[in-house]
Motif scaffolding. Structure first.
Motif, PDB file in Angstrom:
ATOM      1  N   GLY A  31       7.038   1.561   6.651  1.00 32.09           N
ATOM      2  CA  GLY A  31       7.787   2.534   6.331  1.00 32.09           C
ATOM      3  C   GLY A  31       8.156   3.639   7.483  1.00 32.09           C
ATOM      4  N   SER A  32       8.842   4.528   7.414  1.00 32.06           N
ATOM      5  CA  SER A  32       9.192   5.529   8.317  1.00 32.06           C
ATOM      6  C   SER A  32       7.836   6.239   8.647  1.00 32.06           C
ATOM      7  N   ARG A  33       7.680   6.579  10.218  1.00 34.07           N
ATOM      8  CA  ARG A  33       6.509   7.464  10.511  1.00 34.07           C
ATOM      9  C   ARG A  33       6.831   8.641  11.118  1.00 34.07           C
ATOM     10  N   TYR A  34       6.131   9.762  11.082  1.00 37.85           N
ATOM     11  CA  TYR A  34       6.470  11.029  12.092  1.00 37.85           C
ATOM     12  C   TYR A  34       6.064  10.619  13.485  1.00 37.85           C
ATOM     13  N   VAL A  35       6.609  11.251  14.308  1.00 39.62           N
ATOM     14  CA  VAL A  35       6.228  11.138  15.950  1.00 39.62           C
ATOM     15  C   VAL A  35       5.392  11.994  16.254  1.00 39.62           C
ATOM     16  N   ASP A  36       5.254  13.167  15.634  1.00 41.78           N
ATOM     17  CA  ASP A  36       4.306  14.319  16.134  1.00 41.78           C
ATOM     18  C   ASP A  36       3.386  15.037  15.004  1.00 41.78           C
ATOM     19  N   ALA A  65       2.251  15.395   7.182  1.00 37.92           N
ATOM     20  CA  ALA A  65       1.749  14.101   7.249  1.00 37.92           C
ATOM     21  C   ALA A  65       1.124  13.955   8.791  1.00 37.92           C
ATOM     22  N   ILE A  66       0.505  13.035   8.690  1.00 41.04           N
ATOM     23  CA  ILE A  66      -0.284  12.529   9.831  1.00 41.04           C
ATOM     24  C   ILE A  66       0.679  11.581  10.735  1.00 41.04           C
ATOM     25  N   GLU A  67       0.811  12.020  12.011  1.00 41.72           N
ATOM     26  CA  GLU A  67       1.761  11.070  12.652  1.00 41.72           C
ATOM     27  C   GLU A  67       1.414   9.683  12.812  1.00 41.72           C
ATOM     28  N   ASN A  68       2.341   8.845  13.016  1.00 43.25           N
ATOM     29  CA  ASN A  68       2.134   7.491  13.208  1.00 43.25           C
ATOM     30  C   ASN A  68       1.769   6.792  11.835  1.00 43.25           C
ATOM     31  N   THR A  69       1.645   7.306  10.657  1.00 46.19           N
ATOM     32  CA  THR A  69       1.094   6.893   9.415  1.00 46.19           C
ATOM     33  C   THR A  69       2.199   6.772   8.465  1.00 46.19           C
ATOM     34  N   SER A  73       0.712  -1.058   0.138  1.00 43.39           N
ATOM     35  CA  SER A  73       0.108  -0.089   0.092  1.00 43.39           C
ATOM     36  C   SER A  73       0.746   1.374   0.229  1.00 43.39           C
ATOM     37  N   TYR A  74       0.253   2.336  -0.626  1.00 43.97           N
ATOM     38  CA  TYR A  74       0.907   3.508  -0.635  1.00 43.97           C
ATOM     39  C   TYR A  74      -0.083   4.561  -0.143  1.00 43.97           C
ATOM     40  N   ILE A  75       0.068   5.303   0.966  1.00 39.84           N
ATOM     41  CA  ILE A  75      -0.886   6.178   1.709  1.00 39.84           C
ATOM     42  C   ILE A  75      -0.262   7.771   1.653  1.00 39.84           C
ATOM     43  N   ASP A  76      -0.882   8.751   1.215  1.00 32.71           N
ATOM     44  CA  ASP A  76      -0.790   9.923   1.311  1.00 32.71           C
ATOM     45  C   ASP A  76      -1.472  10.636   2.584  1.00 32.71           C
ATOM     46  N   ALA A  77      -1.155  10.846   3.806  1.00 30.79           N
ATOM     47  CA  ALA A  77      -1.796  11.150   5.054  1.00 30.79           C
ATOM     48  C   ALA A  77      -1.519  12.395   5.088  1.00 30.79           C
ATOM     49  N   GLU A  78      -2.361  13.360   5.153  1.00 30.03           N
ATOM     50  CA  GLU A  78      -2.192  15.094   5.124  1.00 30.03           C
ATOM     51  C   GLU A  78      -3.124  15.774   6.307  1.00 30.03           C
ATOM     52  N   GLN A  79      -2.450  16.489   7.096  1.00 29.66           N
ATOM     53  CA  GLN A  79      -3.382  17.336   7.826  1.00 29.66           C
ATOM     54  C   GLN A  79      -3.834  18.479   7.161  1.00 29.66           C
ATOM     55  N   GLN A  80      -5.233  18.684   7.239  1.00 26.27           N
ATOM     56  CA  GLN A  80      -5.952  19.766   6.659  1.00 26.27           C
ATOM     57  C   GLN A  80      -6.936  20.583   7.533  1.00 26.27           C
ATOM     58  N   LYS A  81      -7.104  21.797   7.165  1.00 24.96           N
ATOM     59  CA  LYS A  81      -8.071  22.792   7.880  1.00 24.96           C
ATOM     60  C   LYS A  81      -7.864  22.895   9.485  1.00 24.96           C
ATOM     61  N   SER A  82      -6.615  22.937   9.559  1.00 22.63           N
ATOM     62  CA  SER A  82      -5.976  23.214  11.130  1.00 22.63           C
ATOM     63  C   SER A  82      -6.065  24.598  11.496  1.00 22.63           C
ATOM     64  N   SER A  83      -6.321  24.913  12.781  1.00 19.39           N
ATOM     65  CA  SER A  83      -6.092  26.262  13.076  1.00 19.39           C
ATOM     66  C   SER A  83      -4.944  26.955  13.017  1.00 19.39           C
TER      67      SER A  83
END
Length: 302
Positions: free
Chosen positions: A230-235, A197-201, A179-189
């Motif tokens: 694959g590698s994942r962001y921690v925050d 990128a979304i953490e732990n994804t 699988s390939y996933i593009d996980a993105e934070q959107q509409k944040s204040s």
């Protein structure tokens, strides 16, 4: 983990309960399934969700009407195109111990998923699936500016998954995914978080598990597995990442009939190489993965 040091033993602290939580989740379902002919099939679903959460910090009473549906087209009996949509009321997370609002339960929020795919089954009963999915859900994390665990904006997961499962030859089966996933934070204040990128994804994952039955020894089968993450962001700030890793498993299983009772004996080894890895991340926390683990199992029926 990479440079271990001895840590002095500390006395066990007194048990502390930060929060008492009582949850009630009631749902009512209505589903319709229709076959127009051999080629076309549809489903339609409705769910009324009533979610209550009472804790020392807050009280939530969320209700939601959610829909689901799918359309399947089969030009041939072993070949199908499909599309599906589903909504759901998901629980909010619980604030971690390092957050300023530790123990607080966040309210439930609506999530939705679209999926488009194709399935094909070979003459050897090997099922091949290719799917594109798009998931939109509430984003929850420890905010880097306030240090509170909050719901802020939306988390979008768009990706592609390929899988193959079933028989290769008689006695040899396989299950593999990529699988390939593009996980993105959107509409944040917070502008600095949008587009992160979304953490732990992980962006990429892959796995293969295969089982082979030995004709020379009836009832005996061998299994092997490999799993890549694959590698994942921690925050939420994407300030650091946990390394990618690959784990290998192996097992042996023997089935026999003992005094008119079916008996299964299995030995399975997980993480054969005793790989050191981070199993999960998020909110600047890391969870260490299991070391080499050996499992023995004996099953029978009466």
């Amino acid at each position: 983990m990479y440079h271990p040091v001895d840590i002095a033993k500390l006395p066990t602290p007194a048990r502390s309960i930060k929060n008492t939580i009582e949850k009630t989740d009631i749902g009512y379902f209505l589903n319709f399934k229709t076959h127009f002919n051999e080629q076309w099939q549809t489903t339609l679903g409705y769910r009324y969700a009533d979610y209550k959460n009472t804790s020392d910090f807050a009280h939530y009473d969320d209700t939601e009407d959610t829909l689901s549906g799918s359309v399947i087209y089969k030009p041939q009996p072993n070949f199908a195109f499909y599309t599906s949509y589903i909504e759901g009321l998901e629980e909010g997370g619980i604030a971690q111990g390092i957050a300023k609002n530790a123990g607080e339960v966040l309210p439930a929020a609506l999530s939705e998923q679209w999926e488009y795919g194709v399935k094909f089954e070979t003459s050897q009963q090997l099922l091949l699936t290719l799917a594109y999915f798009d998931i939109d859900r509430a984003s929850a994390f420890i905010h880097p500016e306030t240090e509170f665990f909050v719901q802020d904006g939306r988390a979008n997961y768009a990706g592609v998954e390929l899988s193959a499962s079933g028989g290769i030859t008689e006695g040899w089966s396989v299950y593999t995914t990529a699988s390939y996933i593009d996980a993105e934070q959107q509409k944040s204040s917070s502008a600095q978080l949008n587009g992160n990128a979304i953490e732990n994804t992980p962006k990429t994952t892959a796995s293969i598990f295969t089982t082979y039955e030995l004709n020379s020894v009836p009832g005996l089968s061998l299994s092997l597995g490999a799993y890549y993450t694959g590698s994942r962001y921690v925050d939420a700030l994407n300030s650091a990442s946990a390394n990618a890793y690959t784990l290998f498993d192996a097992g042996i299983n023997y089935q026999l009939n003992l005094r008119n009772h079916d008996v299964a004996i299995s030995l399975y080894v997980q993480n054969i190489a005793d790989k050191a890895y981070w199993a999960a991340t998020g909110s600047r926390l890391l969870a260490q993965g299991h070391p080499r683990t050996i499992k023995f199992e004996l099953k029978t029926a009466f």
